[in-house]
Design a protein around this motif. Structure first.
Motif, short mmCIF file in Angstrom:
data_model
loop_
_atom_site.label_atom_id
_atom_site.label_comp_id
_atom_site.label_asym_id
_atom_site.label_seq_id
_atom_site.Cartn_x
_atom_site.Cartn_y
_atom_site.Cartn_z
N ASP A 142 0.82 -1.22 0.00
CA ASP A 142 0.00 0.00 0.00
C ASP A 142 0.85 1.26 0.00
O ASP A 142 0.53 2.24 -0.68
N ILE A 143 1.94 1.24 0.78
CA ILE A 143 2.79 2.41 0.96
C ILE A 143 4.24 2.00 0.81
O ILE A 143 4.67 0.99 1.37
N GLY A 144 5.00 2.77 0.05
CA GLY A 144 6.43 2.54 -0.07
C GLY A 144 7.21 3.74 0.45
O GLY A 144 6.86 4.88 0.15
N VAL A 157 3.30 10.15 -5.53
CA VAL A 157 4.28 10.50 -4.49
C VAL A 157 3.60 11.38 -3.45
O VAL A 157 3.21 12.51 -3.73
N ALA A 158 3.47 10.84 -2.24
CA ALA A 158 2.83 11.57 -1.15
C ALA A 158 3.82 12.49 -0.43
O ALA A 158 3.41 13.42 0.28
N ILE A 269 14.26 11.08 -0.95
CA ILE A 269 13.46 10.11 -0.21
C ILE A 269 12.01 10.32 -0.62
O ILE A 269 11.56 11.46 -0.74
N GLU A 270 11.30 9.24 -0.88
CA GLU A 270 9.91 9.34 -1.34
C GLU A 270 9.01 8.42 -0.53
O GLU A 270 9.40 7.30 -0.17
N VAL A 271 7.79 8.89 -0.30
CA VAL A 271 6.70 8.03 0.16
C VAL A 271 5.78 7.84 -1.03
O VAL A 271 5.24 8.81 -1.56
N ALA A 293 5.73 12.20 10.43
CA ALA A 293 6.92 11.82 11.19
C ALA A 293 8.22 12.13 10.45
O ALA A 293 9.30 12.04 11.02
N LEU A 294 8.12 12.49 9.18
CA LEU A 294 9.30 12.80 8.38
C LEU A 294 9.64 14.29 8.43
O LEU A 294 8.76 15.10 8.76
#
Length: 299
Positions: A142-144, A157-158, A269-271, A293-294
């Motif tokens: 679901d999330i990377g 990209v969130a 860095i990616e979410v 949190a990032l």
């Protein structure tokens, strides 16, 4: 056609062998073989070409793979909508991340989320950066959360940011009291690093070349968990993201040393989430917590 059979079929198509699909799904190879045989009997055709090095989709298999993706996405959407009737009391959040974030940061966010929503289950996988993105694209997670040298064009990209690498050492290291070190300081001590096919090594090697420095690691390991004991028992150093082990650094287990270099040591860095997918409520809620949190996004 049952969705279980389609999931097994797609796993074999992606992994190339029944054995690899078995390891990926944690399902007995015999069960996967049986489901593939049932599909081929039902459709009266071969879905794979059996080759010495693995299984490749036949023309019929390629048609079924396209159909299977659509069917499974629709099935997952129905499950999502049913679960959302129960609010955040039930659900599953699947997360894939690089190991640096799987040791400390992501588990801490999961623990805080679980305290508020104990009915939500989690599945966490630690993978190389490229495999994280692949899992997201394929809908297997679901999330990377991953490092990237270039912005992703295959996912939604969130969150994207650029974070500096820092040196990590034990509290008793001769450099532990320094507020800033240079690349030559690294070369003066035993260094443990991730392999050359990682974003970290790509950026570090370019920075060292710019300063005419060669850093040959005493220890090269493909997992950070193998490097940390080396630091505790030696005067060794390693490089990592500035936010990877915040908990252990905060407890005084390691020291973080910012690095001065002529060339940037920053990594993207990616979410990531799957493009054009409506996220389940539990996934969206956890995604919000993870991004919070990032570090704030810098221009």
């Amino acid at each position: 056609m049952q969705t279980t059979a389609l999931r097994y079929f797609l796993a074999v198509a992606r992994e190339g062998t029944i054995a690899a699909a078995s390891a990926r799904l944690n399902v007995a190879p015999s069960a996967i073989s049986r489901q593939i045989a049932n599909l081929e009997a039902e459709l009266a055709c071969l879905l794979f070409e059996r080759r010495p090095r693995g299984m490749v989709l036949s023309q019929a298999g390629e048609l079924l793979a396209r159909h299977a993706h659509q069917v499974l996405q629709s099935a997952d959407q129905v499950v999502t909508e049913i679960q959302e009737l129960d609010g955040l009391r039930r659900g599953l959040v699947r997360i894939a991340t690089t190991e640096a974030f799987a040791i400390d940061l992501v588990p801490s966010v999961i623990a805080a989320f679980h305290a508020r929503h104990p009915g939500i289950r989690f599945d966490l996988s630690a993978l190389p950066p490229g495999q994280v993105t692949q899992r997201v694209v394929q809908g297997d997670t679901d999330i990377g959360l991953t490092f990237s040298l270039e912005p992703s064009t295959d996912t939604a990209v969130a969150y994207r940011n650029s974070l500096d690498m820092v040196a990590l050492c034990a509290p008793g290291h001769p450099l532990a009291g320094r507020s800033l070190i240079g690349l030559p300081d690294l070369a003066a001590y035993p260094v443990a690093l991730l392999p050359r096919d990682t974003t970290l090594r790509t950026i570090l090697d370019a920075a060292c070349a710019a300063e005419g420095i060669a850093i040959e690691p005493v220890l090269s390991a493909n997992v950070l968990s193998a490097i940390l004991p080396f630091l505790r028992g030696t005067r060794g150093l390693t490089l990592m993201s500035s936010i990877a082990l915040q908990g252990q650094v905060g407890r005084g287990e390691f020291r973080v040393l910012p690095i001065r270099s002529r060339r940037s040591l920053a990594r993207g860095i990616e979410v990531q989430t799957m493009r054009d997918r409506r996220l389940p409520r539990a996934v969206q809620a956890f995604l919000t917590d993870l991004v919070a949190a990032l570090p704030p996004i810098t221009g």
